[in-house]
Scaffold this motif. Structure first.
Motif, mmCIF file in Angstrom:
data_model
loop_
_atom_site.group_PDB
_atom_site.id
_atom_site.type_symbol
_atom_site.label_atom_id
_atom_site.label_comp_id
_atom_site.label_asym_id
_atom_site.label_seq_id
_atom_site.Cartn_x
_atom_site.Cartn_y
_atom_site.Cartn_z
ATOM 1 N N ILE A 49 0.845 -1.195 0.000
ATOM 2 C CA ILE A 49 0.000 0.000 0.000
ATOM 3 C C ILE A 49 0.882 1.246 0.000
ATOM 4 N N ASP A 50 0.572 2.166 -0.918
ATOM 5 C CA ASP A 50 1.342 3.392 -1.097
ATOM 6 C C ASP A 50 0.684 4.535 -0.316
ATOM 7 N N VAL A 51 1.199 4.802 0.884
ATOM 8 C CA VAL A 51 0.643 5.857 1.749
ATOM 9 C C VAL A 51 1.310 7.183 1.416
ATOM 10 N N GLN A 52 0.495 8.181 1.054
ATOM 11 C CA GLN A 52 1.023 9.478 0.653
ATOM 12 C C GLN A 52 0.627 10.627 1.571
ATOM 13 N N GLY A 53 -0.347 10.411 2.433
ATOM 14 C CA GLY A 53 -0.736 11.504 3.320
ATOM 15 C C GLY A 53 -1.892 11.133 4.227
ATOM 16 N N ILE A 54 -2.090 11.957 5.258
ATOM 17 C CA ILE A 54 -3.204 11.798 6.189
ATOM 18 C C ILE A 54 -3.806 13.176 6.443
ATOM 19 N N GLU A 55 -5.126 13.249 6.420
ATOM 20 C CA GLU A 55 -5.821 14.493 6.735
ATOM 21 C C GLU A 55 -6.895 14.208 7.779
ATOM 22 N N ILE A 56 -7.217 15.213 8.585
ATOM 23 C CA ILE A 56 -8.312 15.091 9.546
ATOM 24 C C ILE A 56 -9.263 16.255 9.349
ATOM 25 N N HIS A 57 -10.546 16.017 9.615
ATOM 26 C CA HIS A 57 -11.553 17.074 9.527
ATOM 27 C C HIS A 57 -11.876 17.553 10.936
ATOM 28 N N VAL A 58 -11.564 18.825 11.196
ATOM 29 C CA VAL A 58 -11.674 19.383 12.543
ATOM 30 C C VAL A 58 -12.715 20.492 12.573
ATOM 31 N N ALA A 75 -4.085 18.864 6.770
ATOM 32 C CA ALA A 75 -3.078 17.834 6.513
ATOM 33 C C ALA A 75 -2.262 17.595 7.782
ATOM 34 N N VAL A 76 -2.112 16.330 8.172
ATOM 35 C CA VAL A 76 -1.308 15.966 9.337
ATOM 36 C C VAL A 76 0.167 16.083 8.974
ATOM 37 N N ASP A 77 0.934 16.733 9.832
ATOM 38 C CA ASP A 77 2.364 16.943 9.566
ATOM 39 C C ASP A 77 3.169 15.669 9.815
ATOM 40 N N ASP A 78 4.341 15.624 9.186
ATOM 41 C CA ASP A 78 5.356 14.594 9.451
ATOM 42 C C ASP A 78 4.844 13.168 9.223
ATOM 43 N N VAL A 79 4.025 12.983 8.163
ATOM 44 C CA VAL A 79 3.560 11.640 7.826
ATOM 45 C C VAL A 79 4.710 10.840 7.206
ATOM 46 N N GLN A 80 4.894 9.628 7.665
ATOM 47 C CA GLN A 80 5.940 8.756 7.127
ATOM 48 C C GLN A 80 5.396 8.069 5.870
ATOM 49 N N THR A 81 5.522 8.780 4.768
ATOM 50 C CA THR A 81 5.013 8.264 3.507
ATOM 51 C C THR A 81 5.873 7.106 3.018
ATOM 52 N N GLY A 82 5.283 6.272 2.176
ATOM 53 C CA GLY A 82 6.030 5.155 1.616
ATOM 54 C C GLY A 82 5.120 3.999 1.277
ATOM 55 N N VAL A 83 5.725 2.941 0.741
ATOM 56 C CA VAL A 83 4.993 1.730 0.375
ATOM 57 C C VAL A 83 5.190 0.695 1.489
ATOM 58 N N TYR A 84 4.083 0.220 2.052
ATOM 59 C CA TYR A 84 4.131 -0.711 3.184
ATOM 60 C C TYR A 84 3.447 -2.023 2.810
ATOM 61 N N ASP A 85 4.070 -3.130 3.194
ATOM 62 C CA ASP A 85 3.471 -4.442 3.007
ATOM 63 C C ASP A 85 2.586 -4.735 4.219
ATOM 64 N N ASN A 118 0.286 0.740 -5.715
ATOM 65 C CA ASN A 118 -0.317 -0.289 -4.871
ATOM 66 C C ASN A 118 -0.356 -1.601 -5.635
ATOM 67 N N THR A 119 0.138 -2.665 -5.015
ATOM 68 C CA THR A 119 0.205 -3.955 -5.692
ATOM 69 C C THR A 119 -0.147 -5.093 -4.743
ATOM 70 N N ALA A 134 -9.378 6.278 -3.828
ATOM 71 C CA ALA A 134 -8.399 6.633 -2.805
ATOM 72 C C ALA A 134 -7.406 7.666 -3.314
ATOM 73 N N GLN A 135 -7.067 7.575 -4.609
ATOM 74 C CA GLN A 135 -6.093 8.512 -5.158
ATOM 75 C C GLN A 135 -6.686 9.915 -5.290
ATOM 76 N N GLN A 136 -8.005 10.011 -5.471
ATOM 77 C CA GLN A 136 -8.639 11.308 -5.683
ATOM 78 C C GLN A 136 -8.887 12.051 -4.371
ATOM 79 N N SER A 137 -9.628 11.441 -3.474
ATOM 80 C CA SER A 137 -10.033 12.169 -2.270
ATOM 81 C C SER A 137 -9.613 11.491 -0.971
ATOM 82 N N GLY A 138 -9.042 10.305 -1.055
ATOM 83 C CA GLY A 138 -8.611 9.625 0.152
ATOM 84 C C GLY A 138 -9.678 8.709 0.715
ATOM 85 N N LEU A 139 -9.262 7.801 1.570
ATOM 86 C CA LEU A 139 -10.170 6.868 2.229
ATOM 87 C C LEU A 139 -10.682 7.510 3.513
ATOM 88 N N LYS A 140 -11.964 7.828 3.540
ATOM 89 C CA LYS A 140 -12.532 8.531 4.686
ATOM 90 C C LYS A 140 -13.049 7.543 5.727
#
Length: 267
Positions: A49-58, A75-85, A118-119, A134-140
């Motif tokens: 899974i290719d994680v590129q960011g995290i956002e929260i609605h406040v 946008a949540v700061d300091d997200v550890q982006t990357g591809v995770y198995d 993502n593979t 997921a690429q457009q608006s994210g998984l809510k």
């Protein structure tokens, strides 16, 4: 003498003003937020899974720092982006995606933004996982948690891989994530181990409302994270070719903000 009185009055005035300014929320209206990711079992070689960011609605009574569009999404700061198995995140292993500060306020949703890399690996063959939404608006995911300044909060994103990957008619794979979000600051943890350790087993706890599962690791250990307080049934299911029997504990009590240790399970 009059000058001394005037200076004392001025100092007192500045001191009162300073105290008034400092009487706000701790950390300048910031809460501490940790976001981790883990995985329930899935019958694949790998799920990347290719994680590129995290956002929260406040929702907040004050102007939100970082709310660029004025819609409450930050946008949540300091997200550890990357591809995770995801299949490496079993047996209680979790991946920290963010550990930072966010504005206090009512958080209604969290949004996990995925990239295009993502593979899924099936029988040694790597195939793309299609995730257009997921690429457009994210998984809510629904949160509905009031974050108080100075307090610590941990969000655990628990993927259910087996139910998150859908095969298509042409032999392709779509990612339609099924994710359990635990945002309870007082959740507990259930840990333990099995013997013999040379097999892998699925460990599951459940009651009428919640089911949480994880595989044992190479040492036979397991950890079920983010478990709300309550009474659960625990089931240990050894891999089919082991020819061992399923082990059941009818009642396990999980307490808030504590670790429940299960005695070694002999299969």
């Amino acid at each position: 003498m009059n000058w001394k009185i005037l200076m004392l009055a001025l100092i007192a005035s500045v001191g009162l003003q300073s105290c008034s300014e400092d009487d706000g929320s701790p950390n300048g209206g910031k809460a501490n937020l940790t976001v981790r990711m883990t995985d329930a079992p899935g019958d694949y070689d790998a799920v990347l899974i290719d994680v590129q960011g995290i956002e929260i609605h406040v929702t907040s009574e004050t102007e939100l720092e970082g709310d660029v569009d004025g819609d409450g999404w930050i946008a949540v700061d300091d997200v550890q982006t990357g591809v995770y198995d995801l299949l490496e995140l079993t047996g209680g292993v979790t991946q920290v995606l963010a550990d930072t500060e966010v504005p206090e306020g009512f958080v209604s949703q969290i949004r996990l933004i995925l990239g295009s890399n993502n593979t899924v690996v099936v029988n040694g063959v790597s195939k793309p996982l299609n995730t257009p939404s997921a690429q457009q608006s994210g998984l809510k995911l629904q949160v509905n948690e009031e974050l108080v300044a100075g307090e610590n909060y941990a969000f655990l994103l628990d993927f259910d891989v087996d139910n998150s990957i859908v095969t298509t008619g042409n032999g392709g794979y779509n990612l339609k994530p099924v994710i359990r979000l635990n945002a309870e600051p007082n959740a507990g943890t259930v840990v333990g181990s099995i013997t013999p350790v040379n097999i892998q087993a699925l460990v599951r706890i459940e009651n009428s409302n919640i089911t949480i599962s994880a595989y044992t690791n190479a040492e036979g250990e397991f950890s079920l994270n983010g478990v709300p307080a309550g009474t659960y049934k625990l089931t240990v299911i050894p891999e089919a070719n082991s020819l061992l029997n399923t082990y059941v504990i009818d009642e396990i009590e999980v307490k808030a903000n504590s670790v429940t240790e299960v005695e070694v399970v002999t299969l």
